[in-house]
Design an enzyme around this catalytic site. Structure first.
Site, PDB file in Angstrom:
ATOM      1  N   ARG A   1       0.045   1.241   0.556  1.00  7.51           N
ATOM      2  CA  ARG A   1      -0.738   0.373   1.697  1.00  7.51           C
ATOM      3  C   ARG A   1       0.632  -0.148   2.525  1.00  7.51           C
ATOM      4  NH1 ARG A   1      -5.687  -2.230  -0.091  1.00  7.51           N
ATOM      5  NH2 ARG A   1      -5.154  -4.008   1.414  1.00  7.51           N
TER       6      ARG A   1
ATOM      7  N   PRO B   1      -5.937   2.882   1.766  1.00  7.72           N
ATOM      8  CA  PRO B   1      -6.571   1.634   1.396  1.00  7.72           C
ATOM      9  C   PRO B   1      -6.765   1.622  -0.131  1.00  7.72           C
ATOM     10  CG  PRO B   1      -8.389   3.387   2.104  1.00  7.72           C
ATOM     11  CD  PRO B   1      -6.830   3.946   2.436  1.00  7.72           C
ATOM     12  N   LYS B   2      -5.691   1.601  -0.882  1.00  2.00           N
ATOM     13  CA  LYS B   2      -5.841   1.610  -2.237  1.00  2.00           C
ATOM     14  C   LYS B   2      -5.890   0.167  -2.925  1.00  2.00           C
ATOM     15  CE  LYS B   2      -2.576   5.625  -2.334  1.00  2.00           C
ATOM     16  NZ  LYS B   2      -1.186   5.932  -2.989  1.00  2.00           N
ATOM     17  N   LYS B   3      -6.629   0.504  -4.050  1.00  4.18           N
ATOM     18  CA  LYS B   3      -6.914  -0.988  -5.054  1.00  4.18           C
ATOM     19  C   LYS B   3      -6.894  -0.193  -6.428  1.00  4.18           C
ATOM     20  CE  LYS B   3     -10.839  -2.931  -4.747  1.00  4.18           C
ATOM     21  NZ  LYS B   3     -12.115  -3.459  -4.326  1.00  4.18           N
TER      22      LYS B   3
END
Length: 247
Positions: free
Chosen positions: A108, A114-116
């Site tokens: 990020r 778009p990492k979670k």
């Protein structure tokens, strides 16, 4: 610590950075990719301008990364959308779910992935390659593919892995208004394909409020691939600044 040293530091905490300086080399990175056709209107709601969607195609991917310089061992999964930008074909990274904080933070902060947090897995179950994604304690995706049924052309596999990736970089200012709002482009380079296969595949997506993969429903599985490769991530570059004022 001197001000110049603060500026030169990559990230915080200053005395124990969340991730090391790249470049990041991936050894034996393993992919399960399933490309499917979905609802065009659902895609139109999530793909940002100026990207264009030539066909309503989505790729669900699970990537097992057992050996990454500086980041160690982790797995990630997500959805990418087939797009075009100024005549160039590529993919828009919609969402990525990762089981490693250093990989989330570096992806990020350095780039715009778009990492979670999520819990993906990739493994062989008897004669089947299986990719799963859990969000919290709930299953949100299950992908299956016949294990190494047919050889895939290494050139085709390389082309699949090295497609340009477009991402959205968003950082708010302290008053809540956008401080950075950019469309960026990155591309994987220095690839050695060690193995590539195709086979029959299926994909199930399950509704979840915070991991809404099923908002892009599976209407038809178009293709599937299983790829093993060594590679290096490329640097991201800005291709569109949403905050730039017209000249």
């Amino acid at each position: 610590m001197r001000a110049d040293d603060v500026v030169r530091s990559l990230t915080t905490p200053l005395n124990a950075p969340a991730f090391p300086t790249g470049p990041y080399r991936f050894t034996n990175r393993e992919y399960l990719n399933i490309t499917y056709r979905t609802d065009p209107q659902a895609l139109a709601a999530v793909v940002p301008e100026p990207l264009r969607v030539p066909e309503p195609l989505v790729r669900f991917e699970v990537m097992r990364m057992p050996d990454v310089t500086g980041l160690g061992d982790y797995t990630e999964s997500g959805q990418v959308v087939a797009v075009e930008h100024e005549g160039e074909c590529g993919e828009y990274s919609l969402a990525m779910y990762v089981d490693s904080f250093p990989a989330i933070a570096s992806g990020r902060e350095i780039s715009a992935f778009p990492k979670k947090l999520g819990a993906p897995r990739l493994y062989v179950d008897s004669d089947t390659l299986v990719g799963t994604l859990d969000y919290g304690s709930l299953r949100v995706a299950t992908a299956t593919m016949g294990y190494k049924h047919r050889l895939l052309d290494p050139t085709e596999a390389r082309d699949e892995v090295t497609l340009p990736t477009f991402m959205l970089k968003k950082l708010p200012g302290y008053d809540g208004t956008p401080r950075i709002c950019e469309l960026v482009r990155a591309q994987i380079s220095d690839v050695t394909v060690k193995g590539a296969w195709s086979g029959p595949a299926r994909l199930q997506l399950f509704a979840h409020a915070l991991a809404p993969l099923s908002d892009l429903p599976v209407l038809e599985v178009v293709s599937a691939s299983h790829i093993l490769a060594d590679l290096t991530l490329g640097r991201a570059e800005v291709v569109h600044d949403y905050l730039a004022r017209p000249a």
